[in-house]
Design an enzyme around this catalytic site. Structure first.
Site, short mmCIF file in Angstrom:
data_model
loop_
_atom_site.label_atom_id
_atom_site.label_comp_id
_atom_site.label_asym_id
_atom_site.label_seq_id
_atom_site.Cartn_x
_atom_site.Cartn_y
_atom_site.Cartn_z
N THR A 129 -3.83 123.06 21.98
CA THR A 129 -3.27 124.42 22.07
C THR A 129 -3.90 124.80 23.54
O THR A 129 -3.00 125.26 24.36
CB THR A 129 -3.78 125.39 21.22
N ASN A 187 6.96 117.26 16.97
CA ASN A 187 5.97 117.23 16.01
C ASN A 187 6.50 117.55 14.46
O ASN A 187 6.09 117.30 13.65
CB ASN A 187 5.07 118.30 16.15
N SER A 200 -4.49 115.62 22.01
CA SER A 200 -5.38 116.16 20.81
C SER A 200 -6.07 115.24 20.23
O SER A 200 -5.44 114.22 19.88
CB SER A 200 -4.54 116.93 19.97
N HIS A 221 -7.67 115.45 17.14
CA HIS A 221 -7.67 115.34 15.44
C HIS A 221 -6.13 114.56 15.20
O HIS A 221 -6.16 114.54 13.93
CB HIS A 221 -7.79 116.84 15.10
N CYS A 273 0.73 125.00 11.96
CA CYS A 273 0.61 126.07 12.79
C CYS A 273 1.56 127.22 12.54
O CYS A 273 1.27 128.51 12.59
CB CYS A 273 0.43 125.86 14.40
#
Length: 378
Positions: free
Chosen positions: A71, A150, A200, A202, A323
């Site tokens: 983010t 995603n 990212s 994770h 999210c």
């Protein structure tokens, strides 16, 4: 038996990354900015992690900056990238299928006087090069498009768009959110031709709370967070060394096994897709391209009901991006799918640790759910 198939939301931390994080927290725990010997050892570990990421991207170490996650990387790229280019124009191109961290950044830029063209995705969820180039204008200064969607796994041809921009002599900066693509499909800074690339930790078996932004050499990007001189004065704040070093270790391990892992995930995706379409009447598959994401829908059944049924059986999937926290998928709506398809959508996502046994168990339980729910509705 617990079956975790929500890896597009987050992945388990791999043993190599967990060991590295523990080592940094308990042994090499000094501040990387401290001038003493312990600080220099910490700095060496930090730069080693940076070199792993740079190597995986085919980039220079000076082009990789650590952040708190995807983010922040997206916010930094979009907000500061567009504002940097504002003297040359205020037109931005993106899509309706981007992650909220990009979409909400675009909303902020619009409030500041930028004009944003939000392209609709193709039926697969990707953005067509032709649509992008048709939208490019003389005052287009920034383009932000996701490499792998995603929710659907659709792949956008960022390399082709980059090449087309050069042929058109466009000076627009090109940013790609490669968070779902990294270590799933080849992500090379030179091959993609993007000026800015978000990553990212994770999503690739590193801990949460760490990410990175690739900034092409020659692109001057203002800091998003002000303060000290960390990250070459580009990103202030004491570096989260345990997460960063774990990220580096996860990348090192992931690069070594990427081809094998991608092939395994692709086979699991195909196995699951073929089994489900053959056993559940009316099941719809949306998108595809990336090896780890399978988006399905059982029209007439609510995704929440299906998820609850699976959860009772110890199987975890998701309905869209984690999210979102409820509400319809904006990606599937942007594609133009009927409401009953969007409302019945599930995202199944695999990792290097997913197994055929888990995929087959998911198929069995989804078939069981469809039969029971159909009977209940009859």
């Amino acid at each position: 038996m617990t079956v975790y198939l929500d890896n597009a939301s987050t992945t388990i931390v791999c043993p190599e990354a967990a060991r590295k994080a523990y080592e940094i927290m308990t042994e090499n725990y000094a501040n990387p900015s401290s001038p003493h010997a312990a600080g220099r050892r910490a700095k060496k570990a930090l730069e080693e992690a940076r070199s792993f990421l740079a190597g995986a991207l085919g980039a220079e170490t000076g082009e990789v900056f650590f952040t708190s996650g995807g983010t922040e990387s997206n916010n930094w790229a979009v907000l500061c990238g567009a504002r940097r280019a504002a003297p040359r124009g205020k037109h931005i191109i993106s899509s309706k299928a981007e992650h909220d961290s990009v979409l909400k950044s675009l909303d902020m830029l619009e409030a500041d006087g930028f004009e944003v063209t939000r392209l609709s995705p193709s039926p697969s969820g990707g953005i067509l090069k032709e649509a992008v180039m048709s939208a490019v204008r003389d005052d287009t200064v920034f383009i932000s498009l996701m490499l792998v969607n995603n929710e659907t796994g659709a792949v956008t041809d960022i390399a082709g768009i980059s090449e087309a921009l050069k042929l058109k002599n466009s000076k627009a900066l090109l940013h790609t959110d490669a968070i779902q693509a990294f270590l799933k499909i080849p992500v090379s800074s030179s091959a993609l031709g993007a000026d800015l690339i978000s990553l990212s930790g994770h999503k690739v078996h590193a801990p949460k709370g760490v990410g990175a932004l690739y900034v092409r050499k020659g692109v001057s990007l203002r800091p998003f967070i002000a303060g000290g001189g960390q990250e070459s004065s580009k990103r202030a704040g004491t570096e989260a060394l345990p997460q960063i070093c774990a990220f580096g270790e996860a990348v090192k391990t992931g690069v070594d096994s990427m081809a094998e892992t991608a092939e395994r995930m692709s086979k699991l995706r195909d196995l699951t897709a073929n089994r489900l379409t053959g056993e559940i009447p009316g099941l719809i598959i949306t998108g595809g391209g990336a090896p780890h994401i399978l988006n399905i829908s059982v029209p007439g059944h609510k995704s929440e009901v299906l998820m609850n049924f699976l959860e009772e059986k110890g199987i975890y999937v998701s309905r869209s991006s984690a999210c979102k926290k409820g509400g319809r998928s904006h990606v599937l709506e942007a594609i133009g799918l009927p409401g009953k398809v969007t409302d019945g959508a599930l995202r199944i996502s695999f990792s290097r640790y997913s197994s055929e046994q888990e995929a087959l168990l998911l198929c069995e339980r989804l078939k069981e759910a469809s039969v029971k729910l159909f009977t209940a509705l009859s």
